[in-house]
Design an enzyme around this catalytic site. Structure first.
Site, PDB file in Angstrom:
ATOM      1  N   LYS A 194       0.830  -1.210   0.000  1.00 54.76           N
ATOM      2  CA  LYS A 194       0.000   0.000   0.000  1.00 54.76           C
ATOM      3  C   LYS A 194       0.865   1.261   0.000  1.00 54.76           C
ATOM      4  CE  LYS A 194      -3.524  -2.755   0.075  1.00 54.76           C
ATOM      5  NZ  LYS A 194      -3.050  -4.000   0.674  1.00 54.76           N
ATOM      6  N   TYR A 212     -12.362 -13.917   3.235  1.00 60.81           N
ATOM      7  CA  TYR A 212     -11.344 -12.929   3.596  1.00 60.81           C
ATOM      8  C   TYR A 212     -11.019 -13.048   5.088  1.00 60.81           C
ATOM      9  CZ  TYR A 212      -9.148  -8.419   4.461  1.00 60.81           C
ATOM     10  OH  TYR A 212      -8.272  -7.432   4.837  1.00 60.81           O
ATOM     11  N   TYR A 266      -3.340 -12.609   3.825  1.00 63.21           N
ATOM     12  CA  TYR A 266      -2.874 -12.415   2.448  1.00 63.21           C
ATOM     13  C   TYR A 266      -1.752 -13.362   2.040  1.00 63.21           C
ATOM     14  CZ  TYR A 266      -5.385  -7.936   2.492  1.00 63.21           C
ATOM     15  OH  TYR A 266      -6.342  -6.958   2.561  1.00 63.21           O
TER      16      TYR A 266
END
Ligand code: PLP
Length: 334
Positions: free
Chosen positions: A50, A267, A293
């Site tokens: 990010k 998720y 992730y």
């Protein structure tokens, strides 16, 4: 227009490290596996993918005189922590909306890891109920209105900084950086494996390679449990980014590869394969991956290489995108 024409504030150390994973490769007994490490790409609050994307969004926020970065994510969102870090570094204010995307039983789930870091970084956090999804949410829009009314100038950043006009530029630049590193190292990666969530990491890579006239097999490992949505956003952001880079050919459907076998159902929820890949990465390479992730993309890599679905003569790049702070919230299983 080309990549260099887009304003950017450097927030990373420079090119992220690329290195072989010799013990993991030997253990899997197939293709040669290397890693490129976005988990150590920046000194800003543990870095990660990010931060790389935000180099472009932050430049726009500053150039347009915004005073507050506003974003949204799950409770253990790496993205909102990275937005808080970038705001601190640039002397901007930050408000993040955190939604209860994951139903996870660890007693400190909402207090350690990313929420703790976000607090430390001085961001204001609003915790609300909400389902995993990438659309602009009511709570997010409400914060923007509130800041407007207070006379502030918010800069809105969507979940994962993905579905944003500039969201794909960070990883288009990553593709350029990788090609230069390959030249230096004398190696060429034919297959690239990376986790795909909000989509602009994979999308940026695909657009970036297209801008360089390169074709690479980029396998995005869906970690959301909603692979059709992931694929749609990757395709959309890849095309938007390619247009920003002046790519003249159309991107083909088969350039967008989203593998839906490793998301473990939802998720933020790991399965046995995820956890065993996390242990394997740690015990062969001291490479720490998280259950949301990187553990899932590593599980994909382990399976694809050990079954020879990725052939033994291939040279594979595993892209580590960060996210380690979240492991603190998973002490029940790790
Ligand atoms: C956000 C994130 C991803 C996924 O990247 P997207 O661009 O959202 O697809 C992968 N790994 C980590 C650690 C992340 O924080």
């Amino acid at each position: 227009m080309a990549l260099v024409d887009h304003a950017r504030i450097p927030l990373t150390f420079g090119p992220s490290p690329v290195h072989p994973l010799a013990r993991l490769s030997e253990h899997l007994g197939g293709a040669a596996v290397w890693a490129k490490r976005e988990d150590c790409n920046s000194g800003l609050a543990f870095g990660g993918n990010k931060v790389r994307k935000l180099e472009y969004l932050a430049a726009e926020a500053v150039a347009t005189g915004c005073d507050t970065l506003v974003s949204v994510g799950g409770v253990q969102s790496n993205h909102t922590r990275a937005v808080a870090a970038v705001a601190a570094r640039l002397g901007l204010r930050c408000v993040v909306v955190r939604e209860s995307w994951v139903d996870w039983p660890d007693s400190v789930y909402d207090r350690v890891g990313n929420p703790q870091l976000t607090r430390l970084l001085g961001a204001e956090a609003r915790d609300v109920r909400g389902e995993f999804g990438l659309d602009a949410k009511e709570s997010f829009l409400q914060v923007l209105t509130e800041l407007d009314l207070r006379g502030g100038k918010p800069y809105p950043i969507p979940a994962g900084a993905s579905d944003h006009p500039l969201g794909g530029l960070g990883f288009a630049r990553w593709a350029e950086e990788l090609v230069a590193q390959e030249r230096e190292l004398g190696v060429r990666f034919d297959t690239i494996v990376a986790a795909t969530g909000s989509g602009s990491t994979q999308a940026g890579m695909v657009a970036g390679f297209a801008a360089l006239g390169e074709r690479r097999r980029v396998i995005g490992v869906d970690i959301t449990g909603k692979p059709a949505d992931s694929r749609a956003v990757v395709a959309r952001v890849a095309r938007r980014t390619a247009a920003l880079l002046g790519v003249e050919r159309a991107l083909d459907e088969d350039e967008i590869v989203v593998d839906e076998r490793y998301h473990a159902g939802a998720y933020g929820v790991p399965d046995e394969e995820t956890l065993s890949a996390i242990r394997l990465g740690a015990r062969t390479e001291a490479m720490i991956t998280d259950p949301v992730y990187e553990g899932k993309s590593l599980a994909a890599l382990v399976d694809l290489v050990s079954t020879r679905e990725i052939p033994a003569d291939a040279t594979v790049l595993y892209v580590h995108l960060g996210g380690q702070p979240a492991i603190n919230a998973y002490s029940a299983v790790l």
